[in-house]
Design an enzyme around this catalytic site. Structure first.
Site, short mmCIF file in Angstrom:
data_model
loop_
_atom_site.label_atom_id
_atom_site.label_comp_id
_atom_site.label_asym_id
_atom_site.label_seq_id
_atom_site.Cartn_x
_atom_site.Cartn_y
_atom_site.Cartn_z
N GLY A 1 -3.67 4.91 3.12
CA GLY A 1 -3.35 3.97 4.19
C GLY A 1 -1.87 3.60 4.21
O GLY A 1 -1.28 3.41 3.16
N GLY B 1 0.44 -1.49 -7.14
CA GLY B 1 0.07 -1.18 -5.76
C GLY B 1 -0.65 -2.36 -5.13
O GLY B 1 -1.35 -3.11 -5.82
N GLY B 2 -0.46 -2.56 -3.83
CA GLY B 2 -1.18 -3.63 -3.14
C GLY B 2 -0.77 -4.98 -3.67
O GLY B 2 0.40 -5.28 -3.80
N THR C 1 -2.49 -6.27 0.25
CA THR C 1 -3.54 -5.52 -0.42
C THR C 1 -4.10 -4.42 0.48
O THR C 1 -3.99 -4.48 1.72
CB THR C 1 -4.64 -6.48 -0.90
OG1 THR C 1 -5.55 -5.76 -1.73
CG2 THR C 1 -5.41 -7.09 0.27
N MET D 1 -11.74 1.59 -4.64
CA MET D 1 -12.05 2.56 -5.70
C MET D 1 -13.44 3.15 -5.53
O MET D 1 -14.16 3.38 -6.50
CB MET D 1 -11.96 1.89 -7.08
CG MET D 1 -10.55 1.41 -7.38
SD MET D 1 -10.43 0.55 -8.95
CE MET D 1 -10.82 -1.11 -8.50
N PRO E 1 0.80 -1.23 0.00
CA PRO E 1 0.00 0.00 0.00
C PRO E 1 0.83 1.28 0.00
O PRO E 1 0.27 2.36 -0.16
CB PRO E 1 -0.78 -0.11 1.30
CG PRO E 1 0.14 -0.87 2.20
CD PRO E 1 0.84 -1.87 1.32
N LYS F 1 -2.72 4.39 -15.24
CA LYS F 1 -3.94 4.66 -16.00
C LYS F 1 -4.69 5.78 -15.28
O LYS F 1 -4.78 5.79 -14.06
CB LYS F 1 -4.82 3.41 -16.07
CG LYS F 1 -4.20 2.32 -16.91
CD LYS F 1 -5.19 1.21 -17.17
CE LYS F 1 -5.37 0.31 -15.97
NZ LYS F 1 -4.30 -0.66 -15.79
N ASP G 1 2.69 1.29 -11.63
CA ASP G 1 1.47 2.08 -11.60
C ASP G 1 1.70 3.37 -10.83
O ASP G 1 2.67 3.50 -10.10
CB ASP G 1 0.36 1.30 -10.87
CG ASP G 1 -0.14 0.16 -11.71
OD1 ASP G 1 0.18 0.13 -12.92
OD2 ASP G 1 -0.84 -0.70 -11.16
N1 SAH Z 1 -4.14 -3.98 -6.30
C1 SAH Z 1 -4.46 -2.97 -5.32
C2 SAH Z 1 -5.78 -2.32 -5.60
C3 SAH Z 1 -5.80 -1.51 -6.85
S1 SAH Z 1 -7.32 -0.68 -7.09
C4 SAH Z 1 -4.46 -3.60 -3.93
O1 SAH Z 1 -4.38 -4.82 -3.81
O2 SAH Z 1 -4.49 -2.87 -2.96
C5 SAH Z 1 -6.99 0.89 -6.38
C6 SAH Z 1 -7.73 1.08 -5.09
O3 SAH Z 1 -7.07 0.42 -4.05
C7 SAH Z 1 -7.82 2.51 -4.64
O4 SAH Z 1 -8.86 3.19 -5.28
C8 SAH Z 1 -8.10 2.34 -3.17
O5 SAH Z 1 -9.44 2.00 -2.94
C9 SAH Z 1 -7.27 1.13 -2.84
N2 SAH Z 1 -5.94 1.49 -2.30
C10 SAH Z 1 -4.75 1.15 -2.79
N3 SAH Z 1 -3.74 1.63 -2.02
C11 SAH Z 1 -4.33 2.30 -1.01
C12 SAH Z 1 -3.85 3.02 0.12
N4 SAH Z 1 -2.53 3.15 0.38
N5 SAH Z 1 -4.76 3.56 0.96
C13 SAH Z 1 -6.07 3.44 0.72
N6 SAH Z 1 -6.58 2.77 -0.31
C14 SAH Z 1 -5.74 2.21 -1.18
#
Ligand code: SAH
Length: 488
Positions: free
Chosen positions: A419, A308-309, A338, A390, A232, A277, A255
């Protein structure tokens, strides 16, 4: 050079198989040394008045010999080495003196001055051993370094050393000349071999090894793609494997969600390409990204696709792998933490709780179509936790659908923005106030929405960053910051 404090020790790896080694002492310190010696195949004789339970068991199983009593010089008969592992300095000294008289190398545990040989800190990977010594002067530093090496070299190095040992003769026959062998080796190790070993694909690894031996020196290496979860944002939440892959990358396609702190951990000379994107169109389309991944791998690059995540949670990782597979490109997947897991942890929200929630739903609420496709009746049931990804743009609809399907308006929610990052904010309240509170505090993406009874724990269990913003805290904030009040 004085030998009182040895400034330089001669490192050596001793073959102790079948050789008699005396350990004086019968406590846990002695047991640890005995264990290492047995591992090296030594014939261990333990001299001590009494044995701690494990040593006693080994004696009963005839894994060790036991001389009962107080140390006597003749215990050293026929020994190649001796370790003094008693808690009595005088006894240890007597052991070392007696060993010196017979020119037998001795070690007194945790006593660098007294020891004639040191036992180094080590990192073991199968037949591969890395030994570290500070000459006895800074054992803590050696230990620290050992910990660092433990994380730097994963199990695949053991499997690699084992494979190379097994094929030693073939490798020599293939590259009889040292220079060629060195080049061949460098290429072998830059190929897919180690990645395959890391993935425990031992058969494929053998095949890759065979292919490398048969290959001509000029053939280009094959590229591959690692689909990696960057977590995150907090770089501490990256996995060790992700770090390793980032260190081996030629190119990184990342990303927008990937934090700079994470990118900084990648190999310095790796090329970084941002393929974010954008919500309002623009940026790179998924088809463009797929094509770019394929092209880079086909050009022989080690590509890291950094997301991310976790790459398989709303990350379109599946689509990218389908494209790679269609082109016969090798890949691996490194999971990441995630957003739901990370945001909950950093906001003090247990996602399940015996009294409040037995299940967790991971949901995306990106566009209107996504929202309409969801099974709201099942989402509005109690005793579960909903994690919406999202969702910032759809908070009105989320509240409206959940309420319409019977979820009480007083159900707690928490919105976690950024977060795990230094700028993290948590907005907490009741479902009824969700969109209004979010607007009041101007919550922006990336933010994760948690709905369910557990969300209320954000108020009592928070630990990271600022306290959650609630109605009341907004009043305080508004009083302190007129511009925020004006914006609202
Ligand atoms: N693959 C990522 C999600 C991608 S979709 C995962 O597993 O986390 C993108 C969404 O993930 C964002 O719109 C938000 O809802 C969430 N997200 C990702 N990183 C975040 C963070 N640091 N804090 C809060 N929400 C986050």
């Amino acid at each position: 050079m004085s030998n009182a404090s040895p400034s330089k020790l001669f490192p050596l790896f001793a073959d102790l198989r079948g050789r008699r080694v005396l350990v004086v002492g019968g406590g846990t310190v002695a047991r640890r040394k005995v264990e290492a010696l047995l591992d090296a195949g030594a014939r261990v004789v333990v001299g001590a008045p009494a044995l701690e339970p494990t040593l006693a068991e080994w004696k009963a199983n005839a894994r060790i010999e036991h001389i009962e009593g107080v140390f006597a010089a003749q215990w050293l008969d026929a020994a190649w080495l001796v370790i003094a592992a008693t808690d009595d300095v005088e006894t240890n000294r007597a052991v070392v003196d007696a060993a010196d008289a017979r020119r037998i190398f001795s070690n007194a545990v945790d006593d660098a001055e007294l020891s004639r040989f040191h036992v180094p800190a080590r990192v073991e990977r199968g037949p591969l051993q890395i030994a570290i010594s500070s000459g006895g002067g800074a054992p803590m530093l050696a230990r620290l370094l050992r910990e660092e090496l433990e994380t730097r070299f994963d199990d695949s190095f053991g499997a690699l050393a084992e494979l190379l040992t097994r094929h030693r003769e073939r490798i020599r026959a293939r590259w009889p000349e040292l220079g060629a062998r060195r080049r061949g080796f460098a290429k072998l190790l830059s190929g897919p071999l180690q990645g395959l070993l890391r993935q425990r694909q031992h058969l494929a690894a053998e095949r890759a090894f065979d292919a490398a031996l048969r290959e001509h020196e000029t053939t280009a290496t094959r590229g591959s793609v690692a689909l990696v979860g960057a977590g995150p944002g907090d770089p501490g939440l990256l996995t060790l494997r992700a770090l390793r892959v980032l260190n081996e990358a030629d190119v990184i396609l990342h990303d927008r969600l990937v934090s700079d702190e994470v990118l900084q951990l990648a190999r310095r000379d790796a090329e970084r390409i941002s393929v974010g994107k954008h919500a309002g169109g623009g940026g790179h389309s998924q088809a463009e990204i797929n094509a770019q991944l394929v092209a880079l791998a086909q050009a022989g690059k080690r590509v890291v696709r950094l997301k991310g995540g976790d790459p398989f949670v709303f990350g379109r990782g599946g689509e990218e792998l389908q494209a790679l597979r269609a082109h016969g490109i090798g890949y691996e997947v490194v999971p990441g933490i995630t957003a739901a897991i990370a945001c909950a942890a950093y906001a003090g929200i247990p996602l399940t709780h015996r009294e409040h929630a037995q299940s967790l739903r991971i949901v995306t609420a990106h566009g209107k179509d996504d929202i309409d496709a969801l099974d709201w009746a099942s989402l509005a049931r109690g005793r579960q936790t909903l994690a919406f990804y999202m969702g910032v743009a759809g908070l009105d609809r989320i509240r409206e659908r959940l309420t319409a399907h019977g979820l009480p308006a007083a159900t707690p929610f928490a919105l976690v923005e950024n977060g795990s990052r230094p700028e993290q904010r948590v907005v907490a309240g009741m479902l009824a106030d969700l969109p209004a509170l979010a607007r009041l505090h101007q919550v922006r993406a990336p933010a994760l929405l948690v709905v369910g009874d557990v969300a209320a724990f954000a108020n009592s269990l928070h630990w990271f960053g600022r306290e959650p913003l609630t109605d009341a805290s907004f009043t305080d904030a508004a009083a302190a910051s007129p511009s925020l009040a004006a914006a609202a």
